[in-house]
Write an enzyme that holds these catalytic residues in place. Structure first.
Site, mmCIF file in Angstrom:
data_model
loop_
_atom_site.group_PDB
_atom_site.id
_atom_site.type_symbol
_atom_site.label_atom_id
_atom_site.label_comp_id
_atom_site.label_asym_id
_atom_site.label_seq_id
_atom_site.Cartn_x
_atom_site.Cartn_y
_atom_site.Cartn_z
ATOM 1 N N LYS A 70 -13.944 -7.816 -6.646
ATOM 2 C CA LYS A 70 -14.267 -7.340 -5.396
ATOM 3 C C LYS A 70 -15.653 -7.839 -4.763
ATOM 4 O O LYS A 70 -16.587 -7.284 -5.923
ATOM 5 C CB LYS A 70 -13.395 -6.364 -3.904
ATOM 6 C CG LYS A 70 -12.792 -6.544 -4.086
ATOM 7 C CD LYS A 70 -12.271 -5.525 -3.563
ATOM 8 C CE LYS A 70 -10.455 -4.790 -3.513
ATOM 9 N NZ LYS A 70 -10.253 -3.707 -2.683
ATOM 10 N N LYS A 92 0.851 -1.305 -0.307
ATOM 11 C CA LYS A 92 -0.028 0.041 0.328
ATOM 12 C C LYS A 92 1.021 1.295 0.079
ATOM 13 O O LYS A 92 1.755 1.204 1.050
ATOM 14 C CB LYS A 92 -0.632 0.665 1.719
ATOM 15 C CG LYS A 92 -1.968 -1.005 1.873
ATOM 16 C CD LYS A 92 -3.027 -0.675 0.163
ATOM 17 C CE LYS A 92 -4.325 -1.600 0.899
ATOM 18 N NZ LYS A 92 -5.148 -1.518 -0.651
ATOM 19 N N CYS A 94 -10.123 -8.687 -1.911
ATOM 20 C CA CYS A 94 -11.200 -8.124 -0.473
ATOM 21 C C CYS A 94 -11.388 -7.275 0.216
ATOM 22 O O CYS A 94 -10.481 -6.416 0.598
ATOM 23 C CB CYS A 94 -11.092 -9.501 0.488
ATOM 24 S SG CYS A 94 -9.217 -9.390 1.400
ATOM 25 N N ASP A 101 -0.623 -0.842 -4.439
ATOM 26 C CA ASP A 101 -1.378 -0.645 -4.731
ATOM 27 C C ASP A 101 -2.012 1.109 -3.967
ATOM 28 O O ASP A 101 -1.422 1.198 -2.958
ATOM 29 C CB ASP A 101 -2.866 -1.011 -3.692
ATOM 30 C CG ASP A 101 -4.208 -0.323 -4.094
ATOM 31 O OD1 ASP A 101 -4.140 0.150 -5.243
ATOM 32 O OD2 ASP A 101 -5.262 -1.257 -3.357
HETATM 33 MG MG MG Z 1 -7.088 -1.704 -4.089
#
Ligand code: MG
Length: 335
Positions: A253, A157, A281, A182
């Site tokens: 998702k 992240k 998820c 991400d």
């Molecule tokens: Mg994402």
């Protein structure tokens, strides 16, 4: 697993209820959008013929959802469930989103149990392990620990700061691991092609949602040296036409598609249009991972580590060595 319609022949109607749960995290979950210390989920139970199906969703403020709004949406269809609403009818009764997901997964779980089908079809799935935003040396240490546990794919992240420094730190700490990133919409268009080139040179295997969903058209203006994956930009099949030529992958998702039924359809149409698939998820319990399981085998990247962030899980699946192993709800392993 197979998917059929929950027409509930011979049962007539479902008893149904919904409620919210809060699951404390074992450590803060920090992404570009903010920090979380608990997973707030909404659960739906449907019962008929002595069988109870359970579905779970995670309301997401980014998509205008709250626990209260999702409970209200679900409550609006409870009378219909009690008079025999089918999964096909549900697609029209609620919009794509968390509320429809919990109801659809409860009905799907009921179908599977009533059919006596507790076999997952696959004994385990590989899963990436997420590294949340922290100082480069802290992310490197988290990567070292994960790699030592056998994880082979790390998802970083990132926000817009120290991108290359953080990637380099993780790369040197876990040289054998595949890395994906991400950005959760945090980056800008300026300099993005050069940044993508630099990430590709560092061996990054995929970049997820670098730009805000409204800026997708900018992704069509330069060749992609690594696959770019749509997450916030991709909810259902209706999004696909405007993603072509801009993205290379789709992060599917169930909380975005509004359940398993649309997720399977999105996977099929996405592949037909040339997209590779990622299965993702939200912060969730193992209940939500069980529901997404049928999509795992078709995904290049499986990102189902949500329950690993919880201090305590319900009906837990076993996460070990970069894999998640199917267990039945009594804790036995199967496949
Ligand atoms: Mg994402």
């Amino acid at each position: 697993m197979t998917e059929t319609d929950a027409s509930c022949d011979g049962c007539g109607s479902f008893e149904a209820r919904c409620y919210a749960e809060s699951w404390p995290l074992r450590t803060a979950f920090v992404i570009s959008r903010g920090s979380r210390t608990e997973a707030q989920v909404v659960v739906v139970e449907v019962s008929a013929g002595g069988v109870t199906g359970v579905g779970e969703c995670t309301p997401y403020p980014r998509y205008g959802e709250s626990v209260e709004s999702v409970l209200a949406e679900i409550s609006s269809v409870l009378p219909s469930l009690r008079s025999g609403l089918t999964r096909a009818q549900l697609q029209q009764a609620l919009p794509a989103g968390a509320a429809r997901n919990a109801v659809d997964c409860a009905l799907a779980d009921w179908e599977q149990q009533r059919a006596g089908n507790v076999d997952s079809g696959h004994a385990w799935l590989p899963t990436v392990q997420t590294l949340v935003i922290a100082a480069p040396d802290a992310m490197a240490e988290a990567a070292r620990v994960a790699a030592g546990r056998g994880v082979t794919v790390l998802k970083l992240k990132l926000d817009r700061h120290q991108v290359l420094e953080r990637v380099a730190a993780v790369r040197s700490a876990a040289p054998e691991c595949q890395l994906v990133i991400d950005a959760n919409e945090a980056w800008g268009a300026e300099g993005l092609p050069d940044l993508c080139d630099a990430l590709a040179r560092q061996g990054v295997a995929m970049l997820e949602q670098p730009l805000p969903a409204g800026d997708d058209e900018l992704l069509a203006t330069f060749p992609h040296p690594l696959p770019i994956c749509a997450d916030e930009s991709c909810h259902t099949r209706a999004d696909l036409p405007r993603l072509v030529g801009r993205y290379d992958m789709l992060n599917i998702k169930l909380d975005k598609t509004g359940g398993l039924r649309e997720a399977l359809a999105l996977a099929e149409e996405g592949k037909a249009r040339g997209f590779e698939l990622m299965l993702g998820c939200m912060l969730c319990t193992s209940r939500a991972i069980r529901a997404a399981w049928p999509l795992g085998p078709s995904a290049r990247f499986v990102d189902l580590d949500g329950p690993t962030w919880l201090a305590k899980d319900v009906d837990p699946l076993r996460f070990e060595g970069g894999r998640v192993y199917w267990t039945d709800k009594r804790g036995g392993e199967g496949g």
